[in-house]
Design a protein around this motif. Structure first.
Motif, PDB file in Angstrom:
ATOM      1  N   LEU A   1       0.844  -1.193   0.000  1.00  0.00           N
ATOM      2  CA  LEU A   1       0.000   0.000   0.000  1.00  0.00           C
ATOM      3  C   LEU A   1       0.879   1.241   0.000  1.00  0.00           C
ATOM      4  CD1 LEU A   1      -2.939   1.214   0.392  1.00  0.00           C
ATOM      5  CD2 LEU A   1      -2.467   1.114   2.852  1.00  0.00           C
ATOM      6  N   VAL A   2       0.489   2.228  -0.807  1.00  0.00           N
ATOM      7  CA  VAL A   2       1.193   3.514  -0.828  1.00  0.00           C
ATOM      8  C   VAL A   2       0.313   4.542  -0.129  1.00  0.00           C
ATOM      9  CG1 VAL A   2       2.230   5.315  -2.250  1.00  0.00           C
ATOM     10  CG2 VAL A   2       2.298   2.925  -3.013  1.00  0.00           C
ATOM     11  N   ASP A   3       0.721   4.969   1.051  1.00  0.00           N
ATOM     12  CA  ASP A   3       0.037   5.984   1.858  1.00  0.00           C
ATOM     13  C   ASP A   3      -1.284   5.502   2.418  1.00  0.00           C
ATOM     14  OD1 ASP A   3       2.032   7.893   1.852  1.00  0.00           O
ATOM     15  OD2 ASP A   3       1.314   8.890   0.054  1.00  0.00           O
ATOM     16  N   THR A   4      -1.762   6.231   3.426  1.00  0.00           N
ATOM     17  CA  THR A   4      -3.035   5.877   4.047  1.00  0.00           C
ATOM     18  C   THR A   4      -3.996   7.058   3.905  1.00  0.00           C
ATOM     19  OG1 THR A   4      -2.077   6.376   6.246  1.00  0.00           O
ATOM     20  CG2 THR A   4      -2.042   4.089   5.514  1.00  0.00           C
ATOM     21  N   ALA A   5      -4.476   7.642   4.979  1.00  0.00           N
ATOM     22  CA  ALA A   5      -5.445   8.741   4.857  1.00  0.00           C
ATOM     23  C   ALA A   5      -5.438   9.562   6.131  1.00  0.00           C
ATOM     24  CB  ALA A   5      -6.852   8.184   4.582  1.00  0.00           C
ATOM     25  N   ALA A   6      -6.198  10.669   6.111  1.00  0.00           N
ATOM     26  CA  ALA A   6      -6.125  11.657   7.191  1.00  0.00           C
ATOM     27  C   ALA A   6      -6.946  11.298   8.420  1.00  0.00           C
ATOM     28  CB  ALA A   6      -6.565  13.024   6.674  1.00  0.00           C
ATOM     29  N   THR A   7      -7.970  10.477   8.262  1.00  0.00           N
ATOM     30  CA  THR A   7      -8.842  10.150   9.386  1.00  0.00           C
ATOM     31  C   THR A   7      -9.007   8.644   9.499  1.00  0.00           C
ATOM     32  OG1 THR A   7     -10.921  10.128   8.141  1.00  0.00           O
ATOM     33  CG2 THR A   7     -10.158  12.279   8.960  1.00  0.00           C
ATOM     34  N   GLU A   8      -9.410   8.222  10.684  1.00  0.00           N
ATOM     35  CA  GLU A   8      -9.667   6.795  10.882  1.00  0.00           C
ATOM     36  C   GLU A   8     -10.753   6.309   9.923  1.00  0.00           C
ATOM     37  OE1 GLU A   8     -10.656   3.788  14.604  1.00  0.00           O
ATOM     38  OE2 GLU A   8     -11.473   5.833  14.625  1.00  0.00           O
ATOM     39  N   ARG A   9     -11.816   7.101   9.782  1.00  0.00           N
ATOM     40  CA  ARG A   9     -12.926   6.700   8.905  1.00  0.00           C
ATOM     41  C   ARG A   9     -12.454   6.523   7.463  1.00  0.00           C
ATOM     42  NH1 ARG A   9     -16.059   9.809   5.653  1.00  0.00           N
ATOM     43  NH2 ARG A   9     -15.204  11.733   6.539  1.00  0.00           N
TER      44      ARG A   9
ATOM     45  N   ASP B   1      -2.157  13.651   6.478  1.00  0.00           N
ATOM     46  CA  ASP B   1      -3.161  13.185   5.523  1.00  0.00           C
ATOM     47  C   ASP B   1      -2.676  11.942   4.778  1.00  0.00           C
ATOM     48  OD1 ASP B   1      -1.308  14.951   4.357  1.00  0.00           O
ATOM     49  OD2 ASP B   1      -2.654  15.507   2.732  1.00  0.00           O
ATOM     50  N   HIS B   2      -1.386  11.680   4.767  1.00  0.00           N
ATOM     51  CA  HIS B   2      -0.829  10.496   4.118  1.00  0.00           C
ATOM     52  C   HIS B   2      -0.436   9.412   5.110  1.00  0.00           C
ATOM     53  CE1 HIS B   2      -0.264  12.375   0.032  1.00  0.00           C
ATOM     54  NE2 HIS B   2      -0.421  13.450   0.784  1.00  0.00           N
ATOM     55  N   THR B   3      -0.440   9.733   6.412  1.00  0.00           N
ATOM     56  CA  THR B   3       0.097   8.787   7.405  1.00  0.00           C
ATOM     57  C   THR B   3      -0.790   8.523   8.603  1.00  0.00           C
ATOM     58  OG1 THR B   3       1.254  10.541   8.636  1.00  0.00           O
ATOM     59  CG2 THR B   3       2.461   9.491   6.822  1.00  0.00           C
ATOM     60  N   TYR B   4      -1.773   9.381   8.859  1.00  0.00           N
ATOM     61  CA  TYR B   4      -2.576   9.190  10.074  1.00  0.00           C
ATOM     62  C   TYR B   4      -3.260   7.826  10.091  1.00  0.00           C
ATOM     63  CZ  TYR B   4      -2.588  13.595  12.751  1.00  0.00           C
ATOM     64  OH  TYR B   4      -2.266  14.651  13.567  1.00  0.00           O
ATOM     65  N   GLY B   5      -3.574   7.280   8.923  1.00  0.00           N
ATOM     66  CA  GLY B   5      -4.253   5.988   8.869  1.00  0.00           C
ATOM     67  C   GLY B   5      -3.339   4.791   8.962  1.00  0.00           C
ATOM     68  N   ASN B   6      -2.032   5.020   9.165  1.00  0.00           N
ATOM     69  CA  ASN B   6      -1.103   3.883   9.240  1.00  0.00           C
ATOM     70  C   ASN B   6      -1.544   2.845  10.265  1.00  0.00           C
ATOM     71  OD1 ASN B   6       0.536   5.180   7.365  1.00  0.00           O
ATOM     72  ND2 ASN B   6       2.217   5.582   8.773  1.00  0.00           N
ATOM     73  N   GLY B   7      -2.055   3.332  11.406  1.00  0.00           N
ATOM     74  CA  GLY B   7      -2.418   2.429  12.481  1.00  0.00           C
ATOM     75  C   GLY B   7      -3.548   1.481  12.151  1.00  0.00           C
ATOM     76  N   VAL B   8      -4.349   1.824  11.131  1.00  0.00           N
ATOM     77  CA  VAL B   8      -5.426   0.926  10.696  1.00  0.00           C
ATOM     78  C   VAL B   8      -4.839  -0.349  10.074  1.00  0.00           C
ATOM     79  CG1 VAL B   8      -7.256   0.699   8.946  1.00  0.00           C
ATOM     80  CG2 VAL B   8      -7.193   2.695  10.447  1.00  0.00           C
ATOM     81  N   PHE B   9      -3.618  -0.262   9.550  1.00  0.00           N
ATOM     82  CA  PHE B   9      -3.012  -1.394   8.835  1.00  0.00           C
ATOM     83  C   PHE B   9      -1.923  -2.110   9.629  1.00  0.00           C
ATOM     84  CE2 PHE B   9      -4.760   1.559   5.766  1.00  0.00           C
ATOM     85  CZ  PHE B   9      -5.479   0.713   4.931  1.00  0.00           C
ATOM     86  N   THR B  10      -1.566  -1.554  10.796  1.00  0.00           N
ATOM     87  CA  THR B  10      -0.571  -2.198  11.644  1.00  0.00           C
ATOM     88  C   THR B  10      -1.283  -2.869  12.827  1.00  0.00           C
ATOM     89  OG1 THR B  10      -0.257  -0.176  12.954  1.00  0.00           O
ATOM     90  CG2 THR B  10       1.177  -0.491  11.037  1.00  0.00           C
ATOM     91  N   PRO B  11      -0.672  -3.866  13.465  1.00  0.00           N
ATOM     92  CA  PRO B  11       0.707  -4.350  13.279  1.00  0.00           C
ATOM     93  C   PRO B  11       0.875  -5.362  12.158  1.00  0.00           C
ATOM     94  CG  PRO B  11      -0.318  -5.548  15.058  1.00  0.00           C
ATOM     95  CD  PRO B  11      -1.332  -4.521  14.602  1.00  0.00           C
ATOM     96  N   GLU B  12      -0.209  -5.690  11.437  1.00  0.00           N
ATOM     97  CA  GLU B  12      -0.079  -6.691  10.370  1.00  0.00           C
ATOM     98  C   GLU B  12       0.858  -6.217   9.264  1.00  0.00           C
ATOM     99  OE1 GLU B  12      -3.628  -7.348  12.724  1.00  0.00           O
ATOM    100  OE2 GLU B  12      -2.961  -5.583  11.587  1.00  0.00           O
ATOM    101  N   ALA B  13       0.871  -4.899   9.020  1.00  0.00           N
ATOM    102  CA  ALA B  13       1.729  -4.334   7.979  1.00  0.00           C
ATOM    103  C   ALA B  13       2.931  -3.638   8.592  1.00  0.00           C
ATOM    104  CB  ALA B  13       0.934  -3.346   7.124  1.00  0.00           C
ATOM    105  N   LEU B  14       4.041  -3.730   7.900  1.00  0.00           N
ATOM    106  CA  LEU B  14       5.248  -2.986   8.238  1.00  0.00           C
ATOM    107  C   LEU B  14       5.188  -1.653   7.508  1.00  0.00           C
ATOM    108  CD1 LEU B  14       8.874  -4.325   8.201  1.00  0.00           C
ATOM    109  CD2 LEU B  14       8.277  -2.387   6.761  1.00  0.00           C
TER     110      LEU B  14
ATOM    111  N   HIS C   1     -10.883  19.124   4.649  1.00  0.00           N
ATOM    112  CA  HIS C   1     -12.066  18.575   3.981  1.00  0.00           C
ATOM    113  C   HIS C   1     -12.285  17.094   4.248  1.00  0.00           C
ATOM    114  CE1 HIS C   1     -12.428  22.393   1.982  1.00  0.00           C
ATOM    115  NE2 HIS C   1     -11.230  22.285   1.474  1.00  0.00           N
ATOM    116  N   ALA C   2     -11.424  16.526   5.105  1.00  0.00           N
ATOM    117  CA  ALA C   2     -11.549  15.085   5.360  1.00  0.00           C
ATOM    118  C   ALA C   2     -12.763  14.773   6.218  1.00  0.00           C
ATOM    119  CB  ALA C   2     -10.292  14.557   6.037  1.00  0.00           C
TER     120      ALA C   2
END
Length: 303
Positions: free
Chosen positions: A41-49, A77-90, A302-303
């Motif tokens: 995956l390249v980047d995540t998103a600004a909000t949990e939703r 806006d590119h990294t706040y959603g990282n936690g949605v994909f960890t710890p399964e993703a590095l 606008h997120a």
């Protein structure tokens, strides 16, 4: 698909771009590469939703959830959603992107305190690199390249040479105004030369619709316009705000977030005064000047 809903574009087999219209503040793009067994995956998103919606989009496309997340830079806006994909993703990023993300912390909540970002845990890269590295997703070669200080000090370009697709991060804002407050004008011009050398056919910008290398030319024209405007303003003894308020945006007037001109002038002034690329600016002053340029209204997330 409606105009205001995120959507997927498939520019090549096994490659998807995730576009969030209209690409304004906090509406970034992401994307993923998958061979059906593994996903990057390249980047995540600004909000949990929005990060959860991105996760659902990956699954809906028939791809497994990612084991690797590449961050193109540290902005929330590119990294706040990282936690949605960890710890399964590095999480992978440039070494400066890790340092910058840790230093920034929950900066977006401070800038936009009324935005519902959800349960965000700052999750910086756990694997970092300094110049470039290559990963493989099945038969797909993924090159992660640091262009030097450009949009930030820790940018990464994600290049798929076989598919001729490049994820530029915020080196390119398609139909939007570049933002240099945490990077370098001169470095951004050099980064465009790097992008040109890749000879991509499809360009996934950090914000805005899918595009092609013609976006590089438009971005370069804007950067050179800012550079010349700064030289003229400094020669007249004007502040960045005074210079911005007197500027004729011409062909760039229709781009989103035109108030970023004054932020970019702050960066251009800094460089022309001999400060090093990426030297910290007074971000409070930059935000205050952008508010003035935005008609006295703080810029909106606008997120």
């Amino acid at each position: 698909m409606t105009a205001d809903k995120p959507y997927l574009v498939r520019p090549a087999a096994g490659v998807h771009a995730y576009i969030q219209p209209d690409g304004g503040w906090c509406l970034n793009n992401a994307g993923f590469v998958s061979d059906g067994g593994r996903t990057l995956l390249v980047d995540t998103a600004a909000t949990e939703r929005r990060a959860l919606a991105l996760r659902d989009a990956v699954s809906a496309a028939g791809a497994p959830l990612p084991r690797i997340v590449v961050n193109t830079h540290h902005h929330g806006d590119h990294t706040y959603g990282n936690g949605v994909f960890t710890p399964e993703a590095l999480v992978l990023g440039h070494e400066n992107a890790r340092a910058e993300q840790l230093a920034a912390g929950h900066q977006l909540e401070m800038i936009w305190p009324t935005t519902d970002f959800g349960a965000i845990e700052i999750t910086p890269p756990t694997l970092t690199y300094s110049d470039r590295m290559t990963l493989h997703v099945g038969e797909t070669e993924v090159r992660v390249i640091h262009p030097g200080v450009a949009h930030t000090t820790g940018d990464s370009v994600v290049w798929l040479p076989q598919q001729q697709v490049v994820f530029t991060g915020d080196l390119v804002f398609a139909e939007g105004t570049p933002f240099l407050a945490m990077g370098s004008l001169a470095g951004s011009l050099r980064a465009l030369e790097l992008l040109r050398s890749l000879d991509a056919q499809t360009v996934v910008p950090g914000h805005g619709p899918l595009t092609d290398p013609s976006a590089y030319e438009a971005t370069e024209r804007y950067l050179r316009y800012v550079d010349e405007l700064a030289r003229e303003g400094r020669s007249k003894g004007q502040s960045p705000l005074e210079t911005a308020r007197g500027a004729d945006l011409g062909e760039f007037a229709a781009w989103r977030e035109s108030e970023r001109l004054v932020a970019n002038l702050h960066r251009a002034y800094s460089e022309q005064e001999g400060e090093p690329a990426g030297a910290p600016l007074d971000i409070v002053a930059v935000l205050r000047d952008m508010t003035v340029m935005n008609g006295g209204v703080p810029v909106a997330c606008h997120a």
